[in-house]
Design an enzyme around this catalytic site. Structure first.
Site, mmCIF file in Angstrom:
data_model
loop_
_atom_site.group_PDB
_atom_site.id
_atom_site.type_symbol
_atom_site.label_atom_id
_atom_site.label_comp_id
_atom_site.label_asym_id
_atom_site.label_seq_id
_atom_site.Cartn_x
_atom_site.Cartn_y
_atom_site.Cartn_z
ATOM 1 N N LYS A 149 0.839 -1.378 -0.068
ATOM 2 C CA LYS A 149 0.063 0.036 0.195
ATOM 3 C C LYS A 149 0.969 1.238 0.081
ATOM 4 O O LYS A 149 0.670 1.901 -0.942
ATOM 5 C CB LYS A 149 -0.971 0.053 1.179
ATOM 6 C CG LYS A 149 -1.836 1.028 1.354
ATOM 7 C CD LYS A 149 -2.689 0.867 2.450
ATOM 8 C CE LYS A 149 -3.566 2.439 2.619
ATOM 9 N NZ LYS A 149 -4.458 2.416 3.593
ATOM 10 N N GLU A 191 10.508 -4.637 4.391
ATOM 11 C CA GLU A 191 10.612 -6.166 4.080
ATOM 12 C C GLU A 191 10.321 -6.162 2.597
ATOM 13 O O GLU A 191 10.786 -7.043 1.915
ATOM 14 C CB GLU A 191 9.733 -7.008 4.864
ATOM 15 C CG GLU A 191 10.101 -6.949 6.185
ATOM 16 C CD GLU A 191 9.183 -5.626 7.099
ATOM 17 O OE1 GLU A 191 9.128 -4.717 6.744
ATOM 18 O OE2 GLU A 191 9.074 -6.005 8.452
ATOM 19 N N GLY A 237 -4.928 -1.559 4.944
ATOM 20 C CA GLY A 237 -3.982 -2.629 4.451
ATOM 21 C C GLY A 237 -4.752 -4.097 4.674
ATOM 22 O O GLY A 237 -5.023 -4.770 3.721
ATOM 23 N N ARG A 238 -5.268 -4.231 5.957
ATOM 24 C CA ARG A 238 -5.923 -5.475 6.439
ATOM 25 C C ARG A 238 -7.227 -5.848 5.756
ATOM 26 O O ARG A 238 -7.558 -6.840 6.065
ATOM 27 C CB ARG A 238 -5.818 -5.822 7.847
ATOM 28 C CG ARG A 238 -6.224 -4.511 8.673
ATOM 29 C CD ARG A 238 -6.064 -4.630 10.300
ATOM 30 N NE ARG A 238 -6.472 -3.223 10.851
ATOM 31 C CZ ARG A 238 -5.898 -2.194 11.070
ATOM 32 N NH1 ARG A 238 -4.482 -2.173 10.115
ATOM 33 N NH2 ARG A 238 -5.992 -1.284 11.620
ATOM 34 N N GLU A 257 -4.867 -6.342 14.619
ATOM 35 C CA GLU A 257 -4.254 -4.922 14.224
ATOM 36 C C GLU A 257 -5.242 -4.080 14.469
ATOM 37 O O GLU A 257 -5.033 -2.615 14.483
ATOM 38 C CB GLU A 257 -3.758 -4.905 12.747
ATOM 39 C CG GLU A 257 -2.650 -3.906 12.477
ATOM 40 C CD GLU A 257 -2.012 -4.247 11.315
ATOM 41 O OE1 GLU A 257 -0.656 -4.448 11.561
ATOM 42 O OE2 GLU A 257 -2.327 -4.293 10.204
ATOM 43 N N HIS A 297 -5.342 -33.056 18.012
ATOM 44 C CA HIS A 297 -4.286 -33.910 18.349
ATOM 45 C C HIS A 297 -3.086 -32.976 18.878
ATOM 46 O O HIS A 297 -1.889 -33.396 18.925
ATOM 47 C CB HIS A 297 -3.669 -34.616 17.232
ATOM 48 C CG HIS A 297 -4.926 -35.494 16.630
ATOM 49 N ND1 HIS A 297 -5.167 -36.766 17.176
ATOM 50 C CD2 HIS A 297 -5.860 -35.397 15.791
ATOM 51 C CE1 HIS A 297 -6.215 -37.206 16.930
ATOM 52 N NE2 HIS A 297 -6.582 -36.464 15.780
ATOM 53 N N LYS A 356 9.392 -0.663 13.954
ATOM 54 C CA LYS A 356 9.957 -0.011 12.802
ATOM 55 C C LYS A 356 11.157 1.013 12.942
ATOM 56 O O LYS A 356 12.026 0.990 12.265
ATOM 57 C CB LYS A 356 8.890 0.427 11.706
ATOM 58 C CG LYS A 356 7.753 -0.445 11.300
ATOM 59 C CD LYS A 356 7.059 0.425 10.111
ATOM 60 C CE LYS A 356 5.846 -1.002 9.658
ATOM 61 N NZ LYS A 356 4.731 -0.066 8.711
HETATM 62 O O1 F6P Z 1 3.188 -3.030 9.707
HETATM 63 C C1 F6P Z 1 1.897 -3.247 9.609
HETATM 64 C C2 F6P Z 1 1.431 -2.709 8.221
HETATM 65 O O2 F6P Z 1 1.320 -1.429 8.110
HETATM 66 C C3 F6P Z 1 0.029 -3.302 8.032
HETATM 67 O O3 F6P Z 1 -1.136 -2.842 8.244
HETATM 68 C C4 F6P Z 1 -0.062 -3.682 6.601
HETATM 69 O O4 F6P Z 1 -0.935 -4.582 5.983
HETATM 70 C C5 F6P Z 1 1.518 -4.053 6.300
HETATM 71 O O5 F6P Z 1 2.191 -3.300 7.273
HETATM 72 C C6 F6P Z 1 2.067 -3.764 4.941
HETATM 73 O O6 F6P Z 1 1.883 -2.552 4.522
HETATM 74 P P1 F6P Z 1 2.133 -2.200 2.946
HETATM 75 O O7 F6P Z 1 0.873 -2.855 2.329
HETATM 76 O O8 F6P Z 1 2.024 -0.712 2.958
HETATM 77 O O9 F6P Z 1 3.614 -2.764 2.342
#
Ligand code: F6P
Length: 563
Positions: free
Chosen positions: A216, A222, A279-280, A365, A396, A524
């Site tokens: 987003k 990452e 995002g979620r 979240e 199990h 972060k």
């Molecule tokens: O670190 C949490 C977050 O901001 C989430 O809310 C989001 O889904 C995820 O990181 C990834 O963010 P992006 O889509 O901006 O890479």
């Protein structure tokens, strides 16, 4: 409640409101009621406490509730203004108050043809245009018309993203695998641990691989690290390629065009969404591109339709007959009055194996907050710990604790009747296990029954008596059963939208902003400080002795390896 370091003087008034106090009073009266007695007293309990929606059944009769409990819970929902807030969300009001944003994932699946406005602009034409772009693109990839630099069609799609840009589409691909394209495989890379992408790339060829970089913000460390590694792998593997060739193998999904361009992806190859999609909550947007390629646009649209139908149900059904509201209020009953700390999601359908992980993010979240909308201290517990795994495997592994542990853990059992497998004997065993578990959790086994069973098994009396305490099950563990006729794209859409709205309702009752996530920011920032120190070997920042000790140990160990 965990003690707070920063004491906010202002406290949220929720626990002193009439509806809350009435529930507290009621709780004192009914807390020891056993569900076995409730079932004995009312042979119609299932009929009374179950509802159907399309091909989905929600049985919530195995809960520690009476009519009075439900009435008081719905009073609390009304007092919180759930209906008003719901209407505000659907109409594009900026209910994400800390970021000044609308919350409109529902617009992404608005199939009504009605406009939805944000800042006086109807967002539906943009939504439709993006869906069309996804349709055209996915059709080309699926039909083999989208040709890579070496003249070959795409056979592997790699979604690079994390959090909402990974879990949603990943879970959808697993859930709808029976609808997938025969010759296209979809992979998801999220972890910045290089082992994740290395493992993936080992099996791929640059000439037949398409990367979707989904973020987003397009600033997530990452994701960008993995995307750069993928680009490097592509360039090294492909040899002499041009910018045009890169464009055939890298597309982006984002709200941030500038950053996408900077990364080197042509905006022509960018699929958009908007800041009013959290995002979620983004799997319904172009973040779903990997799933669209995998299962086809028609199935994706079916999923949107299913979600839209659930949106309609949520908007129009009275609170007492409203699936998301019922689930939300039951969660509040256990979390805030019985002090249940967690809630388990237990799918009895292999296709839904990723649902618990997806819901962990969606729920925790959203509602893992301790300050209310007005910036006051929440003096009640909010988001519960959501966890779970495929039910049958869990039986199990961790079900022992559900059955005989000391904690109250409400559960959601989710099952589909018509399996995607042709092995009817497997399906019957699976279904029987699901049914038996909810029954066992509710009924338990009392002393008399336990003694009788030991006697029937021919165990001598003195031995039996020693065993009895270990074999008693208290029962009275609440569960919801959500049964779907068949896990179609439409049913999946409804199921997911139901959970989204459940989370929304709980956030409203707790008076939270469920749509920001400031809690992930601090980690972060500190990561970047430490990265600077790890890479340079120098100290720039102050740390506590533990973090400093760990950092030094890392550095020393790295050096030894290099020696
Ligand atoms: O670190 C949490 C977050 O901001 C989430 O809310 C989001 O889904 C995820 O990181 C990834 O963010 P992006 O889509 O901006 O890479």
């Amino acid at each position: 409640m965990r003690p707070v370091r920063v004491i906010l003087n202002a406290k949220s008034p929720l626990i002193n409101t009439p509806a809350w106090l009435a529930l507290q009073d009621h709780f004192k009266r009914v807390k020891n009621t056993h569900m076995v007695d409730l079932f004995d007293e009312d042979p119609q309990r299932f009929d009374r406490y179950s509802i159907e929606f399309n091909d989905m059944l929600l049985d919530y009769s195995k809960n520690r509730i009476t009519d009075e409990t439900l009435k008081l819970l719905f009073d609390l929902a009304k007092q919180a203004g759930v209906e008003e807030w719901r209407d505000r969300m659907f109409s594009g009001d900026k209910i994400n108050n800390t970021e000044g944003r609308a919350v409109l994932h529902t617009a992404l699946r608005n199939r009504s043809g009605k406009p939805i406005f944000v800042d006086d602009e109807n967002v539906m034409p943009q939504v439709e245009a993006e869906l069309e772009k996804m349709r055209v693109f996915s059709r080309k990839v699926r039909s083999g018309q989208w040709i890579g630099y070496a003249g070959l069609p795409i056979t592997n799609v790699v979604n690079i993203g994390i959090g909402g840009s990974d879990l949603g589409p990943n879970m959808v691909c697993r859930a709808l695998a029976p609808y997938a394209h025969n010759n296209i495989r979809v992979h998801f890379v999220s972890n910045v641990d290089g082992a994740h992408i290395d493992h993936m790339l080992n099996y791929l060829r640059p000439e037949t691989t398409l990367f979707i970089v989904a973020s987003k913000t397009f600033t997530t460390q990452e994701t960008l690290t993995n995307a750069n590694t993928a680009k490097q792998w592509f360039l090294e593997g492909a040899g002499r390629v041009t910018e045009d060739d890169i464009a055939k193998h890298f597309v982006a999904v984002s709200t941030n065009e500038t950053a996408v361009k900077e990364f080197g992806i042509d905006p022509e190859n960018m699929f958009r969404f908007w800041d009013w999609v959290g995002g979620r909550y983004s799997l319904w947007s172009s973040v779903g591109l990997a799933s669209v390629i995998y299962v086809g646009m028609d199935n994706f649209i079916e999923m949107l339709e299913g979600a839209h139908e659930m949106d309609n149900h949520f908007q129009t059904a009275p609170l007492e007959k409203n699936m998301p509201v019922i689930l939300a209020m039951l969660g509040i009953w256990y979390g805030n009055f019985f002090n249940a700390e967690s809630s388990a999601v237990l799918p009895y359908d292999h296709s839904l194996r990723m649902l618990p992980a997806y819901l962990e993010q969606a729920d925790m979240e959203s509602n893992g907050k301790s300050v209310d909308r007005e910036g006051r201290q929440a003096t009640y517990s909010t988001g519960k710990i959501i966890w779970g795994a495929e039910g049958i495997n869990g039986q199990h592994a961790f079900y022992q604790l559900l059955h005989q542990g000391t904690r109250l853990i409400p559960t959601d059992f989710i099952a589909s009747v018509q399996s995607n497998s042709e092995h009817q004997n497997h399906s019957d065993i699976l279904a029987s296990n699901f049914l038996a578990q909810t029954e066992a959790l509710m009924k338990g086994r009392d002393i008399e029954e336990t003694r009788q069973q030991l006697k029937d098994a021919g165990i001598e009396l003195h031995k039996a008596e020693k065993r009895v305490p270990h074999m008693i099950f208290e029962g009275n563990q609440p569960s919801n059963s959500i049964v779907i006729k068949k896990l179609t794209p439409r049913a999946l859409g409804s199921l997911l939208a139901m959970y989204e709205h459940k989370i929304f309702v709980q956030g409203i009752v707790w008076n939270l902003n469920s749509y920001d996530q400031w809690g992930v920011e601090l980690g972060k920032k500190l990561t970047n400080n430490i990265l600077e120190e790890l890479e340079s070997g120098k100290d720039f920042h102050e740390h506590d002795s533990s973090t400093k000790g760990l950092l030094d140990w890392f550095r020393k160990s790295c050096l030894k390896e290099e020696d």
